[in-house]
Design a protein around this motif. Sequence first.
Motif, PDB file in Angstrom:
ATOM      1  N   ARG A 142       0.849  -1.190   0.000  1.00  0.00           N
ATOM      2  CA  ARG A 142       0.000   0.000   0.000  1.00  0.00           C
ATOM      3  C   ARG A 142       0.882   1.236   0.000  1.00  0.00           C
ATOM      4  O   ARG A 142       1.913   1.279   0.678  1.00  0.00           O
ATOM      5  CB  ARG A 142      -0.910   0.026   1.232  1.00  0.00           C
ATOM      6  CG  ARG A 142      -1.970   1.100   1.187  1.00  0.00           C
ATOM      7  CD  ARG A 142      -2.801   1.105   2.464  1.00  0.00           C
ATOM      8  NE  ARG A 142      -2.016   1.590   3.607  1.00  0.00           N
ATOM      9  CZ  ARG A 142      -2.447   1.586   4.865  1.00  0.00           C
ATOM     10  NH1 ARG A 142      -3.635   1.063   5.147  1.00  0.00           N
ATOM     11  NH2 ARG A 142      -1.691   2.042   5.832  1.00  0.00           N
ATOM     12  N   LYS A 143       0.444   2.232  -0.767  1.00  0.00           N
ATOM     13  CA  LYS A 143       1.193   3.485  -0.864  1.00  0.00           C
ATOM     14  C   LYS A 143       0.218   4.644  -0.757  1.00  0.00           C
ATOM     15  O   LYS A 143      -0.755   4.716  -1.499  1.00  0.00           O
ATOM     16  CB  LYS A 143       1.945   3.544  -2.198  1.00  0.00           C
ATOM     17  CG  LYS A 143       2.712   4.851  -2.405  1.00  0.00           C
ATOM     18  CD  LYS A 143       3.377   4.858  -3.770  1.00  0.00           C
ATOM     19  CE  LYS A 143       4.081   6.188  -4.021  1.00  0.00           C
ATOM     20  NZ  LYS A 143       4.682   6.231  -5.393  1.00  0.00           N
ATOM     21  N   ASP A 144       0.486   5.542   0.202  1.00  0.00           N
ATOM     22  CA  ASP A 144      -0.332   6.728   0.403  1.00  0.00           C
ATOM     23  C   ASP A 144       0.435   7.961  -0.066  1.00  0.00           C
ATOM     24  O   ASP A 144       1.570   8.202   0.380  1.00  0.00           O
ATOM     25  CB  ASP A 144      -0.719   6.897   1.879  1.00  0.00           C
ATOM     26  CG  ASP A 144      -1.680   5.825   2.353  1.00  0.00           C
ATOM     27  OD1 ASP A 144      -2.301   5.179   1.486  1.00  0.00           O
ATOM     28  OD2 ASP A 144      -1.801   5.630   3.576  1.00  0.00           O
ATOM     29  N   THR A 145      -0.179   8.719  -0.940  1.00  0.00           N
ATOM     30  CA  THR A 145       0.424   9.949  -1.466  1.00  0.00           C
ATOM     31  C   THR A 145      -0.423  11.138  -1.036  1.00  0.00           C
ATOM     32  O   THR A 145      -1.600  11.232  -1.407  1.00  0.00           O
ATOM     33  CB  THR A 145       0.526   9.901  -2.995  1.00  0.00           C
ATOM     34  OG1 THR A 145       1.254   8.736  -3.394  1.00  0.00           O
ATOM     35  CG2 THR A 145       1.224  11.144  -3.526  1.00  0.00           C
ATOM     36  N   ARG A 146       0.166  12.033  -0.260  1.00  0.00           N
ATOM     37  CA  ARG A 146      -0.565  13.219   0.183  1.00  0.00           C
ATOM     38  C   ARG A 146      -0.665  14.205  -0.980  1.00  0.00           C
ATOM     39  O   ARG A 146       0.348  14.605  -1.559  1.00  0.00           O
ATOM     40  CB  ARG A 146       0.149  13.882   1.350  1.00  0.00           C
ATOM     41  CG  ARG A 146      -0.555  15.130   1.891  1.00  0.00           C
ATOM     42  CD  ARG A 146       0.350  15.866   2.850  1.00  0.00           C
ATOM     43  NE  ARG A 146       0.589  15.094   4.058  1.00  0.00           N
ATOM     44  CZ  ARG A 146       0.093  15.404   5.250  1.00  0.00           C
ATOM     45  NH1 ARG A 146      -0.660  16.479   5.387  1.00  0.00           N
ATOM     46  NH2 ARG A 146       0.358  14.662   6.295  1.00  0.00           N
ATOM     47  N   VAL A 147      -1.902  14.613  -1.287  1.00  0.00           N
ATOM     48  CA  VAL A 147      -2.113  15.544  -2.399  1.00  0.00           C
ATOM     49  C   VAL A 147      -2.684  16.883  -1.925  1.00  0.00           C
ATOM     50  O   VAL A 147      -2.751  17.833  -2.715  1.00  0.00           O
ATOM     51  CB  VAL A 147      -3.053  14.927  -3.457  1.00  0.00           C
ATOM     52  CG1 VAL A 147      -2.390  13.716  -4.101  1.00  0.00           C
ATOM     53  CG2 VAL A 147      -4.389  14.539  -2.845  1.00  0.00           C
ATOM     54  N   ALA A 148      -3.117  16.974  -0.672  1.00  0.00           N
ATOM     55  CA  ALA A 148      -3.628  18.239  -0.139  1.00  0.00           C
ATOM     56  C   ALA A 148      -3.523  18.210   1.376  1.00  0.00           C
ATOM     57  O   ALA A 148      -3.759  17.174   2.007  1.00  0.00           O
ATOM     58  CB  ALA A 148      -5.077  18.489  -0.560  1.00  0.00           C
ATOM     59  N   ASP A 149      -3.155  19.352   1.960  1.00  0.00           N
ATOM     60  CA  ASP A 149      -3.071  19.454   3.411  1.00  0.00           C
ATOM     61  C   ASP A 149      -4.465  19.606   4.010  1.00  0.00           C
ATOM     62  O   ASP A 149      -5.427  19.970   3.329  1.00  0.00           O
ATOM     63  CB  ASP A 149      -2.202  20.654   3.808  1.00  0.00           C
ATOM     64  CG  ASP A 149      -0.754  20.468   3.385  1.00  0.00           C
ATOM     65  OD1 ASP A 149      -0.296  19.308   3.358  1.00  0.00           O
ATOM     66  OD2 ASP A 149      -0.086  21.482   3.086  1.00  0.00           O
ATOM     67  N   GLY A 150      -4.549  19.344   5.297  1.00  0.00           N
ATOM     68  CA  GLY A 150      -5.828  19.429   5.982  1.00  0.00           C
ATOM     69  C   GLY A 150      -6.120  20.821   6.508  1.00  0.00           C
ATOM     70  O   GLY A 150      -5.304  21.742   6.435  1.00  0.00           O
ATOM     71  N   ARG A 151      -7.311  20.979   7.046  1.00  0.00           N
ATOM     72  CA  ARG A 151      -7.763  22.225   7.654  1.00  0.00           C
ATOM     73  C   ARG A 151      -8.317  21.919   9.041  1.00  0.00           C
ATOM     74  O   ARG A 151      -8.790  20.820   9.305  1.00  0.00           O
ATOM     75  CB  ARG A 151      -8.840  22.899   6.800  1.00  0.00           C
ATOM     76  CG  ARG A 151      -8.349  23.344   5.427  1.00  0.00           C
ATOM     77  CD  ARG A 151      -7.371  24.501   5.551  1.00  0.00           C
ATOM     78  NE  ARG A 151      -6.954  24.998   4.241  1.00  0.00           N
ATOM     79  CZ  ARG A 151      -5.871  24.588   3.602  1.00  0.00           C
ATOM     80  NH1 ARG A 151      -5.107  23.646   4.154  1.00  0.00           N
ATOM     81  NH2 ARG A 151      -5.556  25.086   2.430  1.00  0.00           N
ATOM     82  N   THR A 152      -8.269  22.906   9.913  1.00  0.00           N
ATOM     83  CA  THR A 152      -8.779  22.745  11.261  1.00  0.00           C
ATOM     84  C   THR A 152     -10.029  23.602  11.454  1.00  0.00           C
ATOM     85  O   THR A 152     -10.148  24.685  10.887  1.00  0.00           O
ATOM     86  CB  THR A 152      -7.728  23.140  12.304  1.00  0.00           C
ATOM     87  OG1 THR A 152      -7.327  24.503  12.098  1.00  0.00           O
ATOM     88  CG2 THR A 152      -6.520  22.233  12.204  1.00  0.00           C
ATOM     89  N   VAL A 153     -10.938  23.085  12.260  1.00  0.00           N
ATOM     90  CA  VAL A 153     -12.188  23.772  12.573  1.00  0.00           C
ATOM     91  C   VAL A 153     -12.393  23.720  14.079  1.00  0.00           C
ATOM     92  O   VAL A 153     -12.229  22.654  14.689  1.00  0.00           O
ATOM     93  CB  VAL A 153     -13.394  23.116  11.854  1.00  0.00           C
ATOM     94  CG1 VAL A 153     -14.693  23.810  12.241  1.00  0.00           C
ATOM     95  CG2 VAL A 153     -13.199  23.163  10.346  1.00  0.00           C
ATOM     96  N   GLN A 154     -12.723  24.850  14.670  1.00  0.00           N
ATOM     97  CA  GLN A 154     -12.994  24.874  16.107  1.00  0.00           C
ATOM     98  C   GLN A 154     -14.430  24.460  16.366  1.00  0.00           C
ATOM     99  O   GLN A 154     -15.368  25.024  15.799  1.00  0.00           O
ATOM    100  CB  GLN A 154     -12.746  26.275  16.673  1.00  0.00           C
ATOM    101  CG  GLN A 154     -13.059  26.396  18.156  1.00  0.00           C
ATOM    102  CD  GLN A 154     -12.703  27.746  18.723  1.00  0.00           C
ATOM    103  OE1 GLN A 154     -11.562  28.181  18.639  1.00  0.00           O
ATOM    104  NE2 GLN A 154     -13.689  28.439  19.287  1.00  0.00           N
ATOM    105  N   VAL A 155     -14.606  23.480  17.232  1.00  0.00           N
ATOM    106  CA  VAL A 155     -15.932  22.975  17.584  1.00  0.00           C
ATOM    107  C   VAL A 155     -16.310  23.568  18.942  1.00  0.00           C
ATOM    108  O   VAL A 155     -15.699  23.244  19.965  1.00  0.00           O
ATOM    109  CB  VAL A 155     -15.957  21.442  17.636  1.00  0.00           C
ATOM    110  CG1 VAL A 155     -17.367  20.945  17.908  1.00  0.00           C
ATOM    111  CG2 VAL A 155     -15.435  20.862  16.322  1.00  0.00           C
ATOM    112  N   ASN A 156     -17.295  24.449  18.957  1.00  0.00           N
ATOM    113  CA  ASN A 156     -17.713  25.152  20.166  1.00  0.00           C
ATOM    114  C   ASN A 156     -18.848  24.409  20.864  1.00  0.00           C
ATOM    115  O   ASN A 156     -19.500  23.551  20.268  1.00  0.00           O
ATOM    116  CB  ASN A 156     -18.175  26.573  19.821  1.00  0.00           C
ATOM    117  CG  ASN A 156     -17.051  27.427  19.269  1.00  0.00           C
ATOM    118  OD1 ASN A 156     -15.913  27.328  19.719  1.00  0.00           O
ATOM    119  ND2 ASN A 156     -17.364  28.266  18.298  1.00  0.00           N
TER     120      ASN A 156
END
Length: 402
Positions: A142-156
């Motif tokens: 298995r090979k994982d290739t990152r193609v986009a970075d993630g984003r963070t969301v604040q959960v209130n």
Amino acid sequence: MITRTGIAVLITSGLLLVASALLASPALALPAAAGFLALGAGRAGVARRVRLGATVRVRTRSVVRGQNVGLTIGIEREGRLPLFAELHLISQNPDRPAESHVLPRPAAGSITLTAELSVHRRGVFRAGPLIVRQQDPLGLFRKDTRVADGRTVQVNPALVSVAVRAASRTATATGTGRRATPTLAGDFFALREYTPGDDPRHIHWLSSVRTGQLLIRRSSEPALPSLHVLLDLDASAYDGEESFEHAVDLTASLLVGALRAGAAGHLWQREAGARLRRVEHTGVPQVLTALSRVRPRTDPDGGSGDVATATRAEAGRACVLSKDSCFTVVTGAARPAPPALPRHLLGPGSRVVVIRLSPHGAGRYPAGPPAGRASVHQAADAVHAAALWATAAQRASRGGRP
């Protein structure tokens, strides 16, 4: 990367090859050779380079607990994806293992995908990264290739409607507290001369025409007292995780309601060891950020901590702000009695309301305040607790028992 299945095939093929040599058995060499061939084919199948550009965007940087996070994923492709490749979006709720979501296989060219991910816990929710996962049909490599970075969301915390004005005292009854934002719905009280900067909507035109000068209506708006909310972080006080979440929701609702109404709202936390700590903030965003990250704590000393303590500096600041104020204690119902407040923490005329969250019971407990007048109520959830708090605060503002 070789998978567990691939490691098993590699070890088995190696053992068969060694056994074939030791036993001089060509029959054992055939499955060993087949295993090595499968490993080679699997390794070659995931070696193809992925040409894919993508971006992950979130529709909002903050959501409340229980809502969904909306994502917009833009993908630009060159050529074709490998035959056994899949597009995966990795997400992680706070304090939970990461989850993988399989997205539709994109066609050639530029496309835009939308996704909705559910969040169940307060804190920082991570949406991404976006990866292309290549895996051979036998699952050996298995090979994982990152193609986009993630984003963070604040959960209130989830906010519920709270009648914060129920704790108000009329402007003629007391001179302390903060006056609520003037509204046209207030009872007519008096007239005064118009000064530049006044809201033209409050001009009393009949009186202005009669006197020949502009006169402004002054409404008799109630004075909102300082609202102090103490959130109990002791894990032993709650029946479970859901009770603590309702306690945080109620705390956030009270403070946000007070701040939006123009009153002074102060957040306190009762930490392990029964120590009280005042959380400094400058407004609603800071309150929500602080409450989105709190977690229940276990007292390392193992004590019950029924009597809360505060440092001299914190108690001194609180006493000044707590004169003629409403102090609310939000805790659970797992302990026999709610935490007691030190006498020096409250000022003269302060009112104390204790809300205990429990999913299995509701009602009112006999009051037994260590300082000031207090009432203890038990609620099943944040909505029920908000209604009980408004009733208790309203009775206390009229001079009755909370």
